[in-house]
Design a protein around this motif. Sequence first.
Motif, PDB file in Angstrom:
ATOM      1  N   PRO A  23      39.702  39.969  43.879  1.00  0.00           N
ATOM      2  CA  PRO A  23      40.570  41.032  44.001  1.00  0.00           C
ATOM      3  C   PRO A  23      41.577  41.823  44.423  1.00  0.00           C
ATOM      4  O   PRO A  23      41.683  40.671  44.919  1.00  0.00           O
ATOM      5  CB  PRO A  23      39.149  41.538  45.680  1.00  0.00           C
ATOM      6  CG  PRO A  23      38.439  40.526  45.567  1.00  0.00           C
ATOM      7  CD  PRO A  23      39.289  39.217  45.105  1.00  0.00           C
ATOM      8  N   LEU A  26      42.232  41.816  50.010  1.00  0.00           N
ATOM      9  CA  LEU A  26      41.276  42.146  50.038  1.00  0.00           C
ATOM     10  C   LEU A  26      41.103  42.934  51.287  1.00  0.00           C
ATOM     11  O   LEU A  26      41.393  42.718  52.214  1.00  0.00           O
ATOM     12  CB  LEU A  26      41.375  40.490  50.594  1.00  0.00           C
ATOM     13  CG  LEU A  26      40.104  39.976  50.737  1.00  0.00           C
ATOM     14  CD1 LEU A  26      39.291  39.696  49.531  1.00  0.00           C
ATOM     15  CD2 LEU A  26      39.768  38.522  51.362  1.00  0.00           C
ATOM     16  N   GLU A  28      38.500  44.072  54.735  1.00  0.00           N
ATOM     17  CA  GLU A  28      37.348  43.436  55.705  1.00  0.00           C
ATOM     18  C   GLU A  28      38.025  42.604  56.077  1.00  0.00           C
ATOM     19  O   GLU A  28      37.364  41.358  57.380  1.00  0.00           O
ATOM     20  CB  GLU A  28      36.281  43.759  55.362  1.00  0.00           C
ATOM     21  CG  GLU A  28      35.386  44.862  54.365  1.00  0.00           C
ATOM     22  CD  GLU A  28      35.501  45.785  55.203  1.00  0.00           C
ATOM     23  OE1 GLU A  28      35.274  45.502  56.786  1.00  0.00           O
ATOM     24  OE2 GLU A  28      35.693  46.673  55.003  1.00  0.00           O
ATOM     25  N   THR A  58      30.169  29.719  53.648  1.00  0.00           N
ATOM     26  CA  THR A  58      30.510  29.563  52.517  1.00  0.00           C
ATOM     27  C   THR A  58      30.319  31.334  51.797  1.00  0.00           C
ATOM     28  O   THR A  58      29.236  32.146  52.703  1.00  0.00           O
ATOM     29  CB  THR A  58      29.472  29.428  51.894  1.00  0.00           C
ATOM     30  OG1 THR A  58      29.492  29.219  50.229  1.00  0.00           O
ATOM     31  CG2 THR A  58      27.973  29.115  51.849  1.00  0.00           C
ATOM     32  N   GLY A  61      34.622  34.594  52.522  1.00  0.00           N
ATOM     33  CA  GLY A  61      35.885  34.836  52.112  1.00  0.00           C
ATOM     34  C   GLY A  61      37.182  34.286  52.480  1.00  0.00           C
ATOM     35  O   GLY A  61      38.040  34.384  52.017  1.00  0.00           O
ATOM     36  N   THR A  63      38.430  31.122  50.367  1.00  0.00           N
ATOM     37  CA  THR A  63      38.803  31.475  49.434  1.00  0.00           C
ATOM     38  C   THR A  63      40.153  32.227  48.904  1.00  0.00           C
ATOM     39  O   THR A  63      40.962  32.500  48.451  1.00  0.00           O
ATOM     40  CB  THR A  63      38.354  30.564  48.436  1.00  0.00           C
ATOM     41  OG1 THR A  63      37.843  29.633  48.925  1.00  0.00           O
ATOM     42  CG2 THR A  63      39.220  29.812  47.029  1.00  0.00           C
ATOM     43  N   ILE A 227      32.446  46.530  50.732  1.00  0.00           N
ATOM     44  CA  ILE A 227      32.659  45.284  49.377  1.00  0.00           C
ATOM     45  C   ILE A 227      32.131  45.239  48.321  1.00  0.00           C
ATOM     46  O   ILE A 227      32.747  45.736  47.428  1.00  0.00           O
ATOM     47  CB  ILE A 227      32.921  43.655  49.972  1.00  0.00           C
ATOM     48  CG1 ILE A 227      33.255  43.135  51.796  1.00  0.00           C
ATOM     49  CG2 ILE A 227      32.753  42.797  49.154  1.00  0.00           C
ATOM     50  CD1 ILE A 227      33.211  42.149  52.166  1.00  0.00           C
ATOM     51  N   ARG A 261      29.519  36.214  48.419  1.00  0.00           N
ATOM     52  CA  ARG A 261      28.984  35.193  47.369  1.00  0.00           C
ATOM     53  C   ARG A 261      27.561  35.632  47.109  1.00  0.00           C
ATOM     54  O   ARG A 261      27.169  36.696  46.051  1.00  0.00           O
ATOM     55  CB  ARG A 261      29.240  33.899  47.484  1.00  0.00           C
ATOM     56  CG  ARG A 261      28.695  33.319  46.096  1.00  0.00           C
ATOM     57  CD  ARG A 261      28.630  31.572  46.142  1.00  0.00           C
ATOM     58  NE  ARG A 261      30.535  31.381  46.229  1.00  0.00           N
ATOM     59  CZ  ARG A 261      30.574  31.045  47.601  1.00  0.00           C
ATOM     60  NH1 ARG A 261      30.299  30.502  48.612  1.00  0.00           N
ATOM     61  NH2 ARG A 261      32.227  30.877  47.697  1.00  0.00           N
TER      62      ARG A 261
HETATM   63  P1  ADP Z   1      34.742  31.334  50.684  1.00  0.00           P
HETATM   64  O1  ADP Z   1      36.028  30.629  50.209  1.00  0.00           O
HETATM   65  O2  ADP Z   1      34.732  31.832  52.084  1.00  0.00           O
HETATM   66  O3  ADP Z   1      32.984  29.992  50.218  1.00  0.00           O
HETATM   67  P2  ADP Z   1      35.109  33.071  48.633  1.00  0.00           P
HETATM   68  O4  ADP Z   1      36.650  34.116  49.214  1.00  0.00           O
HETATM   69  O5  ADP Z   1      35.024  32.175  47.719  1.00  0.00           O
HETATM   70  O6  ADP Z   1      34.227  33.071  49.720  1.00  0.00           O
HETATM   71  O7  ADP Z   1      34.289  34.783  48.634  1.00  0.00           O
HETATM   72  C1  ADP Z   1      32.866  34.177  48.199  1.00  0.00           C
HETATM   73  C2  ADP Z   1      32.687  35.222  47.119  1.00  0.00           C
HETATM   74  O8  ADP Z   1      33.185  36.733  47.596  1.00  0.00           O
HETATM   75  C3  ADP Z   1      34.325  36.504  45.869  1.00  0.00           C
HETATM   76  O9  ADP Z   1      33.452  36.188  44.345  1.00  0.00           O
HETATM   77  C4  ADP Z   1      35.098  36.456  46.473  1.00  0.00           C
HETATM   78  O10 ADP Z   1      35.825  37.662  45.888  1.00  0.00           O
HETATM   79  C5  ADP Z   1      33.855  37.758  46.980  1.00  0.00           C
HETATM   80  N1  ADP Z   1      34.747  38.023  48.831  1.00  0.00           N
HETATM   81  C6  ADP Z   1      34.535  37.669  49.329  1.00  0.00           C
HETATM   82  N2  ADP Z   1      35.100  38.102  50.925  1.00  0.00           N
HETATM   83  C7  ADP Z   1      35.061  39.916  50.139  1.00  0.00           C
HETATM   84  C8  ADP Z   1      36.302  40.977  50.165  1.00  0.00           C
HETATM   85  N3  ADP Z   1      36.786  40.986  52.039  1.00  0.00           N
HETATM   86  N4  ADP Z   1      36.235  41.556  49.533  1.00  0.00           N
HETATM   87  C9  ADP Z   1      35.800  41.870  48.312  1.00  0.00           C
HETATM   88  N5  ADP Z   1      35.447  40.279  47.889  1.00  0.00           N
HETATM   89  C10 ADP Z   1      35.242  39.595  48.494  1.00  0.00           C
END
Ligand code: ADP
Length: 418
Positions: A23, A26, A28, A58, A61, A63, A227, A261
């Motif tokens: 995105p 980001l 939130e 997991t 957000g 990563t 989101i 996710r």
């Molecule tokens: P983590 O690393 O904590 O396991 P990720 O960062 O990979 O989680 O997020 C998982 C999915 O959710 C990704 O596709 C990410 O783009 C989306 N996502 C997570 N948080 C947000 C947010 N605040 N806004 C938009 N998309 C989000």
Amino acid sequence: MARFDLDNLVFANKDVLREDWQPDNLAERDAEMDTCASALRPLLRGNQPDNLFLYGLTGVGKTAATHALITELLDAAADVERHLEVVELNCTGITSSYQVAVNLVNEMRTGDAHSHALTTVSLEKDPLPETGHPQKRVFRELLKDFESAGGDVIVVLDEIDTIGSDDDILYELPRARKTYDIDVNLGLIGISNDFKFRENLSPKVKDSLCEKEVHFQPYDAEQLVRILEKRADRALAEGVLAEGVVPLCAAMAAQDSGSARQALRLLRIAGDFAENGPSDGDPRITEEHVRRAEEEIQRQQVVEGMEELTRHGKLVLLTVAHLEAEGETPERTKVIHQRYRQVSKREGSDPLKRRAMHDHLTDLTLQGVLTKIDDTSGRGNYNQYELDVELDSAIDALEVEFDDLTAVRETAHRNHVL
Ligand code: ADP
Ligand code: MG
């Protein structure tokens, strides 16, 4: 409808619902990103930053926030004409500090073939072999590469928990300046889904790596709605979302894990059902599609989980599936054990004793495949078990191991449980 007809599609840009889609900004996660920014800001003045440790379940957000943050930081560095470089490594499958170091070196040395989106360093050096050097030598090589890269480097180690207690590198990197007398400003960002990893870090590593810790809490339903709405806006064709679809995906994911996710996955699969299902030229994603998506995800999870089960785990599950098909569940351990003995013998396995079999019932319950019900009615206090997943999914999964389960399906149909 023609097979490749592009009218009446549900998705305008399906990639936007993919997990690896980044995105632009980001939402939130402002508070978390502010904390991270304050730790890294000194780099913009050529000073030593604080190291960061990001943790949380997991899909919350971590990563994505790191990627958004580093992108902002690189822009800011360009504005003040500071040379800043980044090396990113996802440590999945990497089990030692040694391997982390080798992989970091080679990530910087493979030029255009960077396997990680954030990595900017690109050195003209030969890659290191995966084994055969003393660890100290590899660490030194790594630090020399940081120096060659300009000296101001951010290192992102995602899913770092895979190294377990072999965590030397997390201690060595932050104090590299002193140990190796090398002129680098290193910002280390460690990311982990595993809460135990953080608890078990040795005190010296904790001190150096976790100068700033940022806990990413699970998202609640309202955050997930916001989101999802943003992503859905770009991903879906106009007017295809029935009211209530986004709130339902958000509620399901919030109740289960608080994972964005999972919420995105529900919406994407629901969209698939809508696009590929029968339509009268007016495809719409409905709540019904979301419910089917949830079942589909659950089915995939059981099938995946099944691969991990031992032979007896599978036999116990098969036994409960038989009972469920007969309409006999929930059932007590004693009765399950009697049936399990028959099932095992028929499948050519020596049955376990009741206590050992009960351990499998407990494991399956922890994995969410079975539910335990305390029956305190009547005399005594019994544990009873039944499937916590759709019978259909369980049979699908069991068919990978056991030859012919049509009889179970037929029984289930006769008893109207399928
Ligand atoms: P983590 O690393 O904590 O396991 P990720 O960062 O990979 O989680 O997020 C998982 C999915 O959710 C990704 O596709 C990410 O783009 C989306 N996502 C997570 N948080 C947000 C947010 N605040 N806004 C938009 N998309 C989000
Ligand atoms: Mg991640």
